[in-house]
Scaffold this active site. Structure first.
Site, PDB file in Angstrom:
ATOM      1  N   SER A  69     -11.056  -0.938  -0.896  1.00  0.00           N
ATOM      2  CA  SER A  69      -9.778  -0.866  -0.189  1.00  0.00           C
ATOM      3  C   SER A  69      -9.949  -1.176   1.290  1.00  0.00           C
ATOM      4  O   SER A  69      -9.026  -1.666   1.938  1.00  0.00           O
ATOM      5  CB  SER A  69      -9.178   0.546  -0.302  1.00  0.00           C
ATOM      6  OG  SER A  69      -8.461   0.711  -1.483  1.00  0.00           O
ATOM      7  N   HIS A 113      -3.823   5.994   3.443  1.00  0.00           N
ATOM      8  CA  HIS A 113      -4.480   4.785   2.940  1.00  0.00           C
ATOM      9  C   HIS A 113      -3.839   3.516   3.506  1.00  0.00           C
ATOM     10  O   HIS A 113      -4.533   2.607   3.994  1.00  0.00           O
ATOM     11  CB  HIS A 113      -4.417   4.793   1.414  1.00  0.00           C
ATOM     12  CG  HIS A 113      -5.265   3.782   0.723  1.00  0.00           C
ATOM     13  ND1 HIS A 113      -4.871   2.475   0.555  1.00  0.00           N
ATOM     14  CD2 HIS A 113      -6.476   3.881   0.126  1.00  0.00           C
ATOM     15  CE1 HIS A 113      -5.807   1.812  -0.110  1.00  0.00           C
ATOM     16  NE2 HIS A 113      -6.793   2.644  -0.395  1.00  0.00           N
ATOM     17  N   ASP A 134       0.845  -1.195   0.000  1.00  0.00           N
ATOM     18  CA  ASP A 134       0.000   0.000   0.000  1.00  0.00           C
ATOM     19  C   ASP A 134       0.879   1.242   0.000  1.00  0.00           C
ATOM     20  O   ASP A 134       1.943   1.242  -0.619  1.00  0.00           O
ATOM     21  CB  ASP A 134      -0.936  -0.040   1.226  1.00  0.00           C
ATOM     22  CG  ASP A 134      -2.287   0.605   0.965  1.00  0.00           C
ATOM     23  OD1 ASP A 134      -2.323   1.824   0.714  1.00  0.00           O
ATOM     24  OD2 ASP A 134      -3.303  -0.108   1.013  1.00  0.00           O
TER      25      ASP A 134
END
Length: 760
Positions: free
Chosen positions: A546, A216, A143
């Site tokens: 996600s 994220h 990520d």
């Protein structure tokens, strides 16, 4: 790109197009691109001691200036480099070269969850008994990196790092190796592919290290395996105890995503390293459209991981509700769609005509005055043709100052629209969904009092603001509510089947929480991710597949710790066959995009139910040999099979290979005429002795589903039994798609498989 901004555009914007990269020039004017070169390792001439020397020599034969970006040993055998198209063609003719494929760019698919899934601390201890406060299972996350100072990565109570761990911590910008601990046991970054195409990482904007400046990666890794943190919330919303799905697992992060995207040469290098490091689970909340498996870097790397016993989960994509919109559909990958929780963040749009409409918001700050304020439609406060969208610089300050502004959703980020209104002097915003998003409400931590309303309410509010001679409005933020019904529902943005690469494999595999998820956040960006947002928060609430992907990654870690002998396919089977497709009242789970019952193309096997998955009764297992047979069934050439599997494998011409016989826990039948379609399956008992009877449902009279034998008797654990399903189709009676299910039960366990039938 953060999930909060990524999810804020229209559904059409979400269609992740896999495209070729490359723009740098070489001296003769030819254009260079990054290529991933697959080599036949066994064909290395004896004159070379190391494969890397052979790779370098092969490269030198076509280019004096080209450099090896990465050499790969586990995910594939080969290397990546920068070449002109002519050099790539020339390299393809060299001995031992299997394929020379252009690099692709992937994008990110941007906590009530444990409680909603039945995983409170008490249940966890009962269902997943372990000695000690920590597990030796390692979850690897590809990520944007990690914010190591987050409490979600505290190692309080953790024992020593597992002796099987071979990974490490890489230092870099704003990151030292000492930031790892007994919880966060690995942190690496991969930027050579990115920099070869985009130029050096701009260290004034992001750290050239494992540090997460986006948020994220911190969110996904803490969702999967974050430590228990009491008193977690976003600005007071969703207050409570945050914990990952497996709070006792270890975390290793591999930063592969940068401001310009996630590049397949870097992704392959990270998978290569994660295999070497000895992770048990790989979680990848990224994707890039659809391509054949031998051209898909994620699919190729995942195959190698699967062979090493690593469970690989990937997000399905955020291109829903369009059909055929899935990413990451290889059958050795667990493909995860998104559903809701039973928690919401209501915010009321109050109109001057006395009508109120419910929306959602995560705004925290000074409330609006206790009176109705002037209200204007953004399209009437702009000279731009798309002024209704509240794009940067599009609003006329004189027309919006001191007013509530109505903006339409689409193109730019939802939170950016609020920032545009605020910058022009507006004091509040009502954001209306359009047809692309329907009634799906995704909450945002707006920079001003704002609420997002569904398409139906938006149409009514728009009519009011455009026709009333003196429109007024206000926004009332109401905080957090739980036990929202119905829940869960399938998220509209969640990508849908059918599977465009292999229609006879049903995808997504299942859905998990992916809407308004609370998890840890970076200290380098505000909750909106906007440069203008000065707020800093320990936790953030964002949405996307996600977010659903790491839920399943963490649950796989739990199952791996409870059943270390289970293969990745057995773990996926347990999660799929125990997932639920209906509410407690028996009615089917709804699709928020349509308001109607969802189908297996939306929810796969259903909504994950981890408390039952620990004891599924039966599992559908798969080995590398099974997947090789699957590739043969796709009529792949030996070279294509070698690209995926890194081995010299020739399909047996005497054997009939059929995709229908891959031992998958679901059924997708493509009908091209009337007749009988046969599928075989083998189940393994993991629940001991028992007699399982089959129950079949089909919603269409055009399809008769029969199973033989109808009873499976098991005498002991690990015993295997096979059965055949015959789908007898009368094409004169139907078209489109039809759905059903096949369930085996011994009275204690229900082992369910979805059925999807499509007329082609």
């Amino acid at each position: 790109m953060s999930s909060s901004s990524f999810l804020s555009s229209t559904a059409s914007f979400f269609l992740l197009i896999l495209y070729l990269l490359g723009s740098s020039q070489v001296s003769d004017g030819a254009q260079q691109s990054t290529y991933i070169v697959h080599m036949a390792k066994s064909q290395m001439p004896s004159s070379y001691d190391l494969h890397s020397l052979w790779y370098d020599s092969s490269l030198r034969s076509v280019s004096e200036s080209a450099q090896l970006l990465y050499t790969y040993n586990n995910a594939i055998h080969g290397f990546s480099t920068r070449l002109t198209p002519e050099e790539a063609d020339s390299l393809m003719t060299q001995p031992g070269v299997i394929s020379v494929l252009p690099e692709h760019r992937y994008e990110l698919h941007t906590t009530r969850s444990p409680l909603f899934l039945g995983l409170d601390e008490h249940n966890n201890a009962d269902l997943f008994p372990q000695t000690g406060a920590s597990s030796d299972v390692v979850v690897g996350v590809l990520d944007t990196g990690v914010w190591p100072e987050s409490k979600s990565f505290s190692d309080n109570g953790f024992g020593p790092v597992p002796s099987t761990w071979k990974g490490g911590c890489e230092a870099g910008t704003n990151f030292t190796a000492s930031l790892c601990n007994r919880k966060l046991i690995g942190a690496r970054f991969f930027a050579r592919g990115y920099e070869a195409t985009m130029g050096p990482v701009d260290e004034s904007k992001e750290s050239r290290s494992p540090r997460d400046d986006d948020g994220h990666g911190t969110h996904t890794s803490s969702t999967a395996a974050g430590s228990v943190v009491e008193g977690a919330s976003l600005l007071g919303f969703a207050s409570g105890t945050a914990r990952g799905m497996d709070p006792r697992a270890r975390v290793a992060v591999y930063k592969v995503c940068w401001l310009g995207g996630c590049f397949s040469s870097d992704i392959l290098a990270a998978i290569d390293q994660a295999i070497e490091d000895n992770v048990n689970v790989l979680s990848m909340s990224l994707g890039g459209g659809m391509s054949d498996y031998y051209r898909d870097g994620v699919a190729i790397g995942a195959f190698a991981a699967m062979e090493r016993g690593i469970f690989v989960s990937c997000s399905a994509g955020n291109a829903g509700p369009s059909p055929y919109s899935l990413s990451n559909v290889a059958p050795w990958i667990t493909t995860v769609g998104a559903g809701t929780l039973d928690r919401d963040f209501p915010a009321i749009a109050i109109l001057g005509n006395g009508k109120n409409y419910s929306g959602v918001s995560l705004f925290k700050g000074d409330a609006l005055p206790d009176k109705l304020l002037p209200f204007i439609y953004a399209g009437n406060a702009s000279n731009a043709t798309n002024g209704n969208l509240c794009m940067t610089g599009s609003l006329i300050p004189e027309k919006v100052k001191g007013k509530i502004v109505m903006c339409d959703r689409g193109v730019n980020a939802r939170v950016q629209k609020g920032d545009v209104v605020k910058a022009a002097g507006g004091v509040g915003m009502i954001l209306a969904n359009t047809a692309a998003n329907g009634e799906e409400l995704v909450a945002d931590a707006h920079m001003l009092p704002a609420t997002t309303v569904g398409e139906k309410a938006g149409d009514i509010i728009r009519r009011y603001v455009l026709t009333d001679p003196n429109p007024t409005a206000s926004v009332l933020i109401q905080g957090t509510v739980v036990n929202v019904q119905p829940s869960p529902v399938v998220a509209a943005f969640s990508s849908r089947g059918p599977n465009s690469i292999t229609p006879n494999i049903l995808k997504p595999d299942l859905i998990a929480p992916g809407v308004n998820i609370l998890a840890a956040w970076t200290g380098a960006a505000g909750p909106t991710g906007l440069p203008s947002d000065p707020r800093r928060v320990g936790f953030n609430i964002i949405s996307g597949t996600s977010m659903s992907c790491p839920h399943v990654s963490g649950l796989a870690a739990l199952l791996k710790s409870a059943h270390p002998e289970w293969s990745p396919a057995a773990i996926r089977s347990a999660l799929m066959t125990t997932a639920y497709r209906s509410y407690k009242d028996g009615k089917p789970i709804l699709d928020i995009a349509t308001g109607k019952p969802s189908t297996p193309f939306d929810h796969g096997a259903g909504y994950v139910s981890p408390t039952i998955a620990t004891n599924p009764g039966l599992v559908y297992d798969l080995t590398t040999v099974d997947y090789l047979g699957f590739l043969c069934a796709l009529n792949y050439t030996s070279s294509q099979i070698r690209s995926v599997s890194r081995r010299n494998f020739t399909c047996d011409p005497a054997k009939t290979h059929s995709v229908a016989d891959l031992n998958y826990p679901s059924f997708a039948v493509n009908v091209d005429g009337s007749g009988a379609y046969k599928y075989t399956r083998t189940v393994t008992s993991v629940g001991g002795a028992g007699s399982y009877k089959v129950k079949v449902t089909s919603e269409s009279t055009a399809v008769k589903i029969s199973v033989a034998p109808a009873v499976l008797n098991f005498k002991e654990v690990n015993e295997k039994k096979s059965y055949t399903v015959t789908f007898t189709v009368d094409s004169s009676k139907a078209s489109g798609s039809s759905f059903g299910s096949i369930e085996w039960s011994d009275g204690k366990h229900v082992v369910g498989s979805p059925v999807a039938i499509t007329w082609t």
